[in-house]
Design an enzyme around this catalytic site. Structure first.
Site, PDB file in Angstrom:
ATOM      1  N   ASP A 158      18.086  -5.680  22.613  1.00  0.00           N
ATOM      2  CA  ASP A 158      17.177  -5.315  21.522  1.00  0.00           C
ATOM      3  C   ASP A 158      17.129  -3.793  21.389  1.00  0.00           C
ATOM      4  OD1 ASP A 158      15.118  -5.086  19.700  1.00  0.00           O
ATOM      5  OD2 ASP A 158      13.781  -6.492  20.711  1.00  0.00           O
ATOM      6  N   GLU A 203      20.151  -6.802  18.564  1.00  0.00           N
ATOM      7  CA  GLU A 203      18.953  -7.037  17.754  1.00  0.00           C
ATOM      8  C   GLU A 203      18.357  -5.724  17.265  1.00  0.00           C
ATOM      9  OE1 GLU A 203      15.938  -9.009  20.048  1.00  0.00           O
ATOM     10  OE2 GLU A 203      14.354  -8.403  18.684  1.00  0.00           O
ATOM     11  N   ARG A 257      15.351 -13.138  12.641  1.00  0.00           N
ATOM     12  CA  ARG A 257      14.430 -12.943  13.763  1.00  0.00           C
ATOM     13  C   ARG A 257      12.961 -13.185  13.425  1.00  0.00           C
ATOM     14  NH1 ARG A 257      14.111 -13.172  18.407  1.00  0.00           N
ATOM     15  NH2 ARG A 257      13.167 -11.195  18.954  1.00  0.00           N
ATOM     16  N   ARG A 272      18.231 -11.606  27.579  1.00  0.00           N
ATOM     17  CA  ARG A 272      18.186 -10.301  26.910  1.00  0.00           C
ATOM     18  C   ARG A 272      18.106  -9.256  28.006  1.00  0.00           C
ATOM     19  NH1 ARG A 272      13.192  -7.655  23.488  1.00  0.00           N
ATOM     20  NH2 ARG A 272      12.683  -6.843  25.545  1.00  0.00           N
ATOM     21  N   TYR A 310       9.989   1.187  26.372  1.00  0.00           N
ATOM     22  CA  TYR A 310       9.444  -0.088  25.923  1.00  0.00           C
ATOM     23  C   TYR A 310      10.329  -1.263  26.341  1.00  0.00           C
ATOM     24  CZ  TYR A 310       7.509  -3.672  22.969  1.00  0.00           C
ATOM     25  OH  TYR A 310       6.941  -4.832  22.530  1.00  0.00           O
ATOM     26  N   GLU A 354      13.954 -17.263  21.270  1.00  0.00           N
ATOM     27  CA  GLU A 354      13.429 -16.332  22.276  1.00  0.00           C
ATOM     28  C   GLU A 354      12.292 -17.009  23.037  1.00  0.00           C
ATOM     29  OE1 GLU A 354      11.564 -12.808  20.682  1.00  0.00           O
ATOM     30  OE2 GLU A 354      12.011 -11.665  22.487  1.00  0.00           O
ATOM     31  N   HIS A 361      15.224  -2.271  19.125  1.00  0.00           N
ATOM     32  CA  HIS A 361      13.886  -1.908  18.631  1.00  0.00           C
ATOM     33  C   HIS A 361      13.915  -0.901  17.485  1.00  0.00           C
ATOM     34  CE1 HIS A 361      12.584  -3.557  22.682  1.00  0.00           C
ATOM     35  NE2 HIS A 361      11.991  -4.304  21.795  1.00  0.00           N
TER      36      HIS A 361
HETATM   37  O1  EZ4 Z   1       8.223  -5.549  20.067  1.00  0.00           O
HETATM   38  O2  EZ4 Z   1       6.497  -8.638  20.009  1.00  0.00           O
HETATM   39  O3  EZ4 Z   1      12.080  -9.038  20.617  1.00  0.00           O
HETATM   40  N1  EZ4 Z   1      10.967  -8.803  20.927  1.00  0.00           N
HETATM   41  C1  EZ4 Z   1      10.315  -7.685  20.697  1.00  0.00           C
HETATM   42  C2  EZ4 Z   1       8.849  -7.671  21.000  1.00  0.00           C
HETATM   43  C3  EZ4 Z   1       8.081  -6.925  19.922  1.00  0.00           C
HETATM   44  C4  EZ4 Z   1       6.625  -7.263  19.961  1.00  0.00           C
HETATM   45  C5  EZ4 Z   1       5.903  -6.694  18.756  1.00  0.00           C
HETATM   46  O4  EZ4 Z   1       4.620  -7.168  18.681  1.00  0.00           O
HETATM   47  O5  EZ4 Z   1      10.895  -6.742  20.215  1.00  0.00           O
HETATM   48  O6  EZ4 Z   1       8.615  -7.129  22.257  1.00  0.00           O
HETATM   49 CO    CO Z   2      12.716  -7.447  19.239  1.00  0.00          CO
END
Ligand code: EZ4
Ligand code: CO
Length: 412
Positions: free
Chosen positions: A220, A246, A293, A147, A159, A349, A222
């Site tokens: 990802d 994702e 997921r 990823r 993040y 994952e 998010h």
């Molecule tokens: O944000 O596990 O794909 N993984 C993620 C993680 C989630 C956290 C949330 O508790 O997006 O980092």
């Molecule tokens: Co995620």
């Protein structure tokens, strides 16, 4: 035999975990994971105050019936707190059943459908040079899927992005500790979707040209895009053949993915915040996603996740179970046993737990050549050192929140 006691441990060996420990009348112990990142104590109370007292004396072999009892009897169904509590009891009962049978749990779930589970790891970097370094490290260890997340020019810390710091004190985990002199609220980051949408395709272009066509690349989002923005990104990433995109849009808005599907063939994965098969009804029946997921920890345990994957299998949707460090080694083991057994496994994952976590939770699962395997220890194959865990008490920690440049609270 029956359930003699249920203890709920909340500890922080490297990060916070909630673990249910179910002991039978003849002394067999089963473990279950109920960790809900940032809301750990709510689940611990649900388990201690409302679940455990109702289960003492119950036949511990009635796993399905106990699941239905915990799901239906409270009147209040679903939701992350309820489903994490239910998950922990369910995992512990499966652990006990497999220990009694003297077999690794996957054998009770139908036996192995494959020799190992394709794993993906997290590679990230504040810039392309750091990202390349992280990817190269994983490729050298034999991983076949990564990823990729990077910083976005003009934004600060975002993040899921950190530079590797070999031997450093920083342990990457998706939650920030709250220090005693800081206010007890989450850290805040700044987000700009337009800047992200401009930048990410250039990252994929770079990584493809650097690492070639075979490495599986995942990303990802998010949940931060609106449907039309997600459609734009999914379409822009197509030339680089991502394994999946994702969480492109907020997961609870199931029909949002129709728009994304209409505009691209980039495979989609969603659901780490979903916790019931009903949360997926539109997503799966309309074939709006390719990968589920959810985690066993947040979706009602092995029984809940298996029910979901059976439903998904009818539509050819495969698994991509959530495996961050906030799913404990017990939850991770549950994924590996279930993933090995089900027909519609996709990818797993794998975010390795810290050394401190693994001192407390001793696991039997293995990773080799980029493939995970649950091991052959009877049960889930995880042992908890409760004394050592107790030396690491709970510490408040929260996921960061993000705001747009004008201060608007943004989606996660
Ligand atoms: O944000 O596990 O794909 N993984 C993620 C993680 C989630 C956290 C949330 O508790 O997006 O980092
Ligand atoms: Co995620």
């Amino acid at each position: 035999m029956s359930i003699h006691s249920i203890d709920v441990d909340v500890s922080s060996p490297g990060r916070n975990f909630v673990t249910a420990i179910v002991t039978t009348s003849d002394g067999v112990v089963g473990l279950g994971d109920a960790t809900l990142n940032g809301r750990e104590l709510a689940v611990a109370s649900y388990l201690r105050d409302h679940v455990a007292p109702t289960l003492i004396g119950r036949d511990e072999s009635q796993i399905e019936s106990t699941w239905q009892y915990l799901y239906r009897s409270p009147y209040w169904r679903r939701g992350p707190v309820t489903m994490a509590a239910l998950a922990a009891i369910d995992m512990a009962l499966w652990d006990i059943a497999a220990k009694r049978a003297g077999v690794p749990l996957y054998r009770l779930l139908g036996g192995a459908s494959r020799t190992g589970l394709l794993a993906y790891v997290h590679a990230s970097g504040s810039d392309l040079a750091h990202l390349d370094e992280a990817i190269r490290g994983y490729v050298e260890q034999g991983f076949q899927a990564v990823r990729i997340q990077t910083g976005v020019p003009g934004l600060g810390q975002i993040y899921g992005v950190h530079d590797s710091d070999p031997g450093g004190a920083y342990e990457y985990e998706p939650a920030g500790r709250l220090t005693s002199d800081a206010p007890r609220r989450p850290a805040e980051e700044t987000w700009d979707t337009a800047a992200y949408l401009r930048h990410l395709p250039t990252v994929f272009e770079h990584v493809r040209s650097e690492f070639g066509p075979e490495l599986h690349l995942l990303h990802d989002g998010h949940h931060r895009m609106r449907p039309i923005e997600a459609a734009r990104l999914a379409s822009d990433l197509e030339p680089y053949r991502p394994f999946w995109l994702e969480d492109c849009t907020p997961a609870e808005d199931q029909s949002a993915l129709r728009l994304v599907r209409e505009h691209s063939t980039t495979p989609l994965a969603i659901g780490e915040v979903l916790n019931s098969v009903y949360d997926y009804q539109t997503l799966i029946t309309e074939r709006l996603i390719d990968y589920v997921r959810s985690s066993a920890t947040h979706a009602g345990g092995i029984t809940g996740l298996r029910q979901l994957m059976t439903f998904a299998g009818i539509y050819g949707t495969r698994s991509g179970f959530h495996g961050p460090t906030d799913v404990s080694p017990v939850g991770m083991a549950a994924h590996l046993h279930l993933g090995l057994a089900i027909h519609n496994f996709g990818i797993q994952e794998y975010m390795p737990h810290s050394a401190r976590t693994l001192e407390v939770f001793r696991t039997s699962y293995t990773v080799e050549g980029g493939l995970l395997h649950p091991g052959e220890t009877p049960g889930l194959g995880v042992e908890l050192d409760r004394e050592m865990a107790a030396a690491h008490p709970y510490e408040p920690a929260y996921l960061p929140l993000n705001r747009l440049r004008d201060g608007t609270v943004h989606d996660w």
